[in-house]
Write an enzyme that holds these catalytic residues in place. Structure first.
Site, PDB file in Angstrom:
ATOM      1  N   ASP A 199       0.848  -1.189   0.000  1.00 30.62           N
ATOM      2  CA  ASP A 199       0.000   0.000   0.000  1.00 30.62           C
ATOM      3  C   ASP A 199       0.891   1.250   0.000  1.00 30.62           C
ATOM      4  OD1 ASP A 199      -2.330   1.868   0.943  1.00 30.62           O
ATOM      5  OD2 ASP A 199      -3.297  -0.069   0.705  1.00 30.62           O
ATOM      6  N   ASP A 200       0.375   2.365   0.458  1.00 30.68           N
ATOM      7  CA  ASP A 200       1.047   3.659   0.386  1.00 30.68           C
ATOM      8  C   ASP A 200       2.374   3.670   1.151  1.00 30.68           C
ATOM      9  OD1 ASP A 200       1.387   6.313  -0.272  1.00 30.68           O
ATOM     10  OD2 ASP A 200      -0.422   7.005   0.744  1.00 30.68           O
ATOM     11  N   LYS A 272      -3.649  -0.723  -6.830  1.00 28.89           N
ATOM     12  CA  LYS A 272      -4.694  -0.051  -6.053  1.00 28.89           C
ATOM     13  C   LYS A 272      -4.529   1.449  -6.294  1.00 28.89           C
ATOM     14  CE  LYS A 272      -6.225   0.745  -1.279  1.00 28.89           C
ATOM     15  NZ  LYS A 272      -5.960   0.397   0.151  1.00 28.89           N
ATOM     16  N   ASP A 274      -5.926   5.138  -5.493  1.00 26.95           N
ATOM     17  CA  ASP A 274      -6.660   5.804  -4.420  1.00 26.95           C
ATOM     18  C   ASP A 274      -6.899   7.279  -4.742  1.00 26.95           C
ATOM     19  OD1 ASP A 274      -7.629   6.663  -1.934  1.00 26.95           O
ATOM     20  OD2 ASP A 274      -6.364   5.251  -0.855  1.00 26.95           O
ATOM     21  N   GLY A 313     -16.630   4.547  -2.607  1.00 28.35           N
ATOM     22  CA  GLY A 313     -18.036   4.451  -2.972  1.00 28.35           C
ATOM     23  C   GLY A 313     -18.645   5.734  -3.476  1.00 28.35           C
ATOM     24  N   GLU A 315     -19.729   8.781  -5.956  1.00 31.72           N
ATOM     25  CA  GLU A 315     -20.219   8.894  -7.341  1.00 31.72           C
ATOM     26  C   GLU A 315     -20.790   7.560  -7.833  1.00 31.72           C
ATOM     27  OE1 GLU A 315     -20.978  11.653 -10.423  1.00 31.72           O
ATOM     28  OE2 GLU A 315     -20.319  11.918  -8.341  1.00 31.72           O
ATOM     29  N   ASP A 334     -12.905   3.606   4.925  1.00 33.86           N
ATOM     30  CA  ASP A 334     -11.981   2.613   5.472  1.00 33.86           C
ATOM     31  C   ASP A 334     -12.625   1.760   6.564  1.00 33.86           C
ATOM     32  OD1 ASP A 334     -10.052   3.589   3.857  1.00 33.86           O
ATOM     33  OD2 ASP A 334      -8.851   4.517   5.424  1.00 33.86           O
TER      34      ASP A 334
END
Length: 507
Positions: A199-200, A272, A274, A313, A315, A334
């Site tokens: 991840d980040d 992924k 984000d 989630g 739009e 999250d």
């Protein structure tokens, strides 16, 4: 959405926003000027927060840019000896505020803030920066919309591991290798957990040609990918369509095709992506076109790379995620390792069932199983609900330190088979009475998964009446007890508090 990643300087998010023109340049006297807080991250990078301030009398204006946030308007008052400023910004349909108090001591700006009313006050020290440093980049218009070709991947929900829930910004090369070793040896790989996702906080700076590099925590991403692949596993990575990621590292804005080529050259198998910093450039309505841009870029590399959309989630992503090349899309904010968080997210997925299909999945976020915040019964509910939902199964715990009980939950092959059913139909709520719920999922061989959930705080009796559920039952198997049960015309079970009984019912 990883707002929990923010360093202390990005704190206190509450409220309203307006858009005002940038202040006119003023001499760098008193509070006037461009100020920067440089926070070394210990990996060769620093997170820089910029305060471009303009003071006229006791009125203070300007902008604030910190990690993933850009407060286009500053409302403030005071003098160099004592002032308060509030940055305001729009975040989709809502607005955010960040409030600081401060004082100027010599040529150092002392800034004080707190994350929330219960948090202690924290101090940061800002020094003058050249005018224009830290300014937001110019807007790049999103492309015209078109349907991105299906990449043919993720025909069942992706399974694997992600670094964030356990390691957050502490993830490094050694930890990823250790997780790959564990997955290859503890049965997870053989059970279907194949993606090892970083991840980040892996990102470094861009080189002179604009290519993204890794920071000191990841000295050789290609070598890491080779190591993971040699274990029979696949490597995933993380980025953002914005200038910055959630944690304030380098995003892919303006470098989408270039970054996709870099990932392919490294041997990356999963991305992924984000939203985070992209909200400072684009509106939510522009999300589909912005995500389409990376969908096209990944296809153009020729390498099979699973595309995971992470925009919480917003739009109604489930209505367009597949069209922009997404294999999965986050449907919520999250998850946290608590019963309230897990159930609030999981049991709210009912209306989205019709949008899931092979290659394209609703994603209610990663698994918290084994991180210590829930009981074994609650973790079995977590695993059962995600499997009924045909959700991605991305473990988020330290795989080197699992108890036998946690290992048995994550590696229950019969439950995994529900999640990985080739029919690709997401389950839904079939019955509810207070804290008692029954969810069903149609499976490819004509059988049904039937989950009896007790969300209450005491054991409860739940009866599944097959006729009312539209289920023809000749055989039934309890997937946590690993034993067949007599289905009769109905099945009654005493379900523990916060627990589940998960059945596979065959007609």
């Amino acid at each position: 959405m990883h707002d929990r990643r923010l360093p202390a300087i990005a704190a206190l998010l509450v409220g309203a926003c307006a858009h005002h023109p940038a202040p006119l340049p003023t001499p760098d006297v008193g509070l006037n000027g461009n100020w920067v807080v440089r926070q070394p991250m210990g990996d060769g990078t620093s997170r820089n927060s910029y305060f471009a301030l303009t003071q006229r009398g006791d009125s203070i204006g300007g902008t604030i840019r910190t990690t993933q946030f850009f407060y286009r308007t500053v409302i403030g008052a005071g003098t160099a000896d004592s002032f308060q400023i509030t940055g305001v910004m729009r975040d989709g349909a809502s607005e955010r505020r960040a409030t600081y108090t401060g004082k100027l001591v010599g040529d150092t700006l002392h800034l004080f803030t707190r994350r929330n009313a219960q948090s202690p006050m924290t101090e940061s020290k800002a020094v003058r920066a050249p005018a224009g440093e830290g300014a937001m980049p110019a807007r790049i218009e999103p492309p015209a919309r078109h349907a991105v070709r299906d990449n043919g991947l993720a025909r069942t929900p992706p399974m694997g591991w992600n670094s964030w829930n356990k390691f957050a910004g502490r993830v490094d090369d050694a930890a990823v290798r250790a997780m790959a070793d564990a997955m290859a040896s503890n049965g997870m790989r053989d059970a279907g957990y194949v993606y090892v996702n970083i991840d980040d906080t892996w990102e470094g700076e861009r080189d002179a040609q604009g290519n993204i590099t890794t920071n000191r925590k990841f000295p050789d991403m290609k070598a890491l990918a080779d190591y993971v692949h040699a274990k029979g596993l696949k490597l995933g990575i993380y980025s953002s369509p914005g200038p910055n990621t959630c944690a304030g590292y380098e995003g892919s804005y303006g470098h989408e095709a270039q970054d996709a080529r870099t990932y392919a050259a490294w041997g990356i198998d999963y991305l992924k992506y984000d939203w985070c910093g992209a909200r400072n450039i684009y509106t939510d309505a522009e999300m589909p076109a912005v995500y389409q841009k990376m969908g096209d870029a990944l296809l153009a590399t020729g390498r099979p790379i699973v595309y995971s959309l992470c925009q919480y989630g917003r739009e109604d992503v489930w209505t367009w995620g597949a069209d922009v090349g997404g294999n999965l899309w986050r449907t919520t904010g999250d998850i946290r390792d608590t019963w309230d968080s897990m159930t609030r997210i999981g049991f709210a997925q009912d209306s989205l069932a019709r949008f899931a299909k092979p290659g394209h999945w609703n994603d209610p976020d990663m698994l918290e199983i084994g991180n210590g915040g829930m009981s074994a019964d609650e973790y079995r509910t977590h695993m059962s609900l995600w499997s009924i939902l045909a959700a991605p199964l991305l473990a988020g715990n330290d795989l080197r330190a699992m108890t036998p009980e946690i290992r048995d939950i994550l590696l229950n092959r019969e439950v995994i088979a529900i999640d990985q059913d080739a029919g690709g139909k997401q389950g839904a709520r079939a019955w509810q009475d207070g804290d008692r719920e029954i969810w069903t999922r149609e499976l490819a061989d004509g059988s049904r998964a039937v989950a009896l959930f007790n969300r209450g705080d005491a054991p409860a009796s739940i009866t599944a009446r097959w006729a009312s559920l539209g289920v023809r039952a000749r055989q039934a198997r309890d997937l946590w007890a690993h034993q067949d049960v007599s289905p009769g015309s109905e099945h009654t079970a005493t379900v523990p508090a916060h627990g589940v009984v998960l059945l596979r019912v065959t007609r």
